[in-house]
Design an enzyme around this catalytic site. Structure first.
Site, PDB file in Angstrom:
ATOM      1  N   GLN A   1      -8.052  10.814  22.272  1.00  0.00           N
ATOM      2  CA  GLN A   1      -9.504  10.274  21.446  1.00  0.00           C
ATOM      3  C   GLN A   1      -9.228   9.511  20.304  1.00  0.00           C
ATOM      4  OE1 GLN A   1     -10.070  15.208  21.551  1.00  0.00           O
ATOM      5  NE2 GLN A   1     -12.227  13.940  21.219  1.00  0.00           N
TER       6      GLN A   1
ATOM      7  N   HIS B   1     -10.258  22.675  27.231  1.00  0.00           N
ATOM      8  CA  HIS B   1     -11.116  21.563  26.604  1.00  0.00           C
ATOM      9  C   HIS B   1     -10.263  20.286  26.468  1.00  0.00           C
ATOM     10  CE1 HIS B   1     -14.484  19.429  24.617  1.00  0.00           C
ATOM     11  NE2 HIS B   1     -13.587  18.685  24.311  1.00  0.00           N
ATOM     12  N   GLU B   2      -9.001  20.513  25.523  1.00  0.00           N
ATOM     13  CA  GLU B   2      -8.186  19.382  25.149  1.00  0.00           C
ATOM     14  C   GLU B   2      -7.204  18.877  26.218  1.00  0.00           C
ATOM     15  OE1 GLU B   2      -9.063  17.915  22.447  1.00  0.00           O
ATOM     16  OE2 GLU B   2     -10.328  19.815  21.679  1.00  0.00           O
TER      17      GLU B   2
ATOM     18  N   HIS C   1      -9.127  16.487  28.287  1.00  0.00           N
ATOM     19  CA  HIS C   1      -8.940  15.026  27.782  1.00  0.00           C
ATOM     20  C   HIS C   1      -7.865  14.492  28.286  1.00  0.00           C
ATOM     21  CE1 HIS C   1     -12.411  14.444  25.043  1.00  0.00           C
ATOM     22  NE2 HIS C   1     -11.992  15.842  24.462  1.00  0.00           N
TER      23      HIS C   1
ATOM     24  N   GLY D   1     -10.231  21.035  17.577  1.00  0.00           N
ATOM     25  CA  GLY D   1      -9.015  20.334  18.558  1.00  0.00           C
ATOM     26  C   GLY D   1      -9.168  18.987  18.531  1.00  0.00           C
TER      27      GLY D   1
END
Ligand code: NI
Length: 169
Positions: free
Chosen positions: A51, A136-137, A140, A46
């Site tokens: 990022q 998780h993403e 971010h 991912g």
């Protein structure tokens, strides 16, 4: 297509919440393709736009990490509507947090809402590895890293290790 440089901790850009996408453009499609290529090459399952230094609420992911099939998913402006149960992700890692693996308590099943790459509204349920990747993403997009989920002692040790590495480079 082009590979994009991945920002790593302690880059401050990673710590800020992103802006929502307000227009579906050709440029956005190019960003999505480049992000997918970057994710596969890393390799990772991912990647969030922030990022690669892009201030947009956008993620790509592929639980199979299979560049041959290339069947990655895209979600724009994702939002978690419901969280159910709990699981511990084993050895969860992050392309922006090199040399760190940790077990993190995550919801077992989630309901996510957002837009697909063409701007159509989507709403779906995810569990298993897909649910962990999405949590998780989406972290971010809110400026949250796996380091925010571990003990402060473990975080301190990692910070010191990273600072030393960067100094020695
Ligand atoms: Ni990550």
């Amino acid at each position: 297509m082009a590979l994009l440089p991945i920002l790593t901790y302690p880059d401050n850009f990673l710590l800020r919440p992103v802006r929502p996408v307000d227009e579906i453009t050709d440029d956005l499609q190019k960003i999505i393709e480049n992000m997918a290529e970057t994710m596969y090459q890393a390799p990772g399952v991912g990647l969030a736009a922030i990022q690669v230094g892009i201030d947009k609420s956008l993620i790509v992911y592929d639980p199979d990490a299979d560049p041959e099939r290339g069947e990655y998913s895209v979600i724009i402006n994702p939002c978690i509507l419901e969280m159910h149960g709990s699981v511990v992700s084993e050895e969860e890692g992050c392309l922006s947090v090199p040399d760190m693996r940790c077990d993190i308590e995550r919801a077992g099943r989630i309901v996510v809402e957002g837009l697909d790459r063409h701007g159509n509204p989507v709403k779906f349920e995810a569990d298993g590895i897909e649910s962990i990747i999405l949590q998780h993403e989406i972290d971010h997009l809110n400026g949250t890293l796996i380091l925010d989920h571990i003990s402060s002692l473990k975080r301190q040790i990692y910070k010191r290790k990273r600072q030393k590495l960067i100094k020695d480079e």
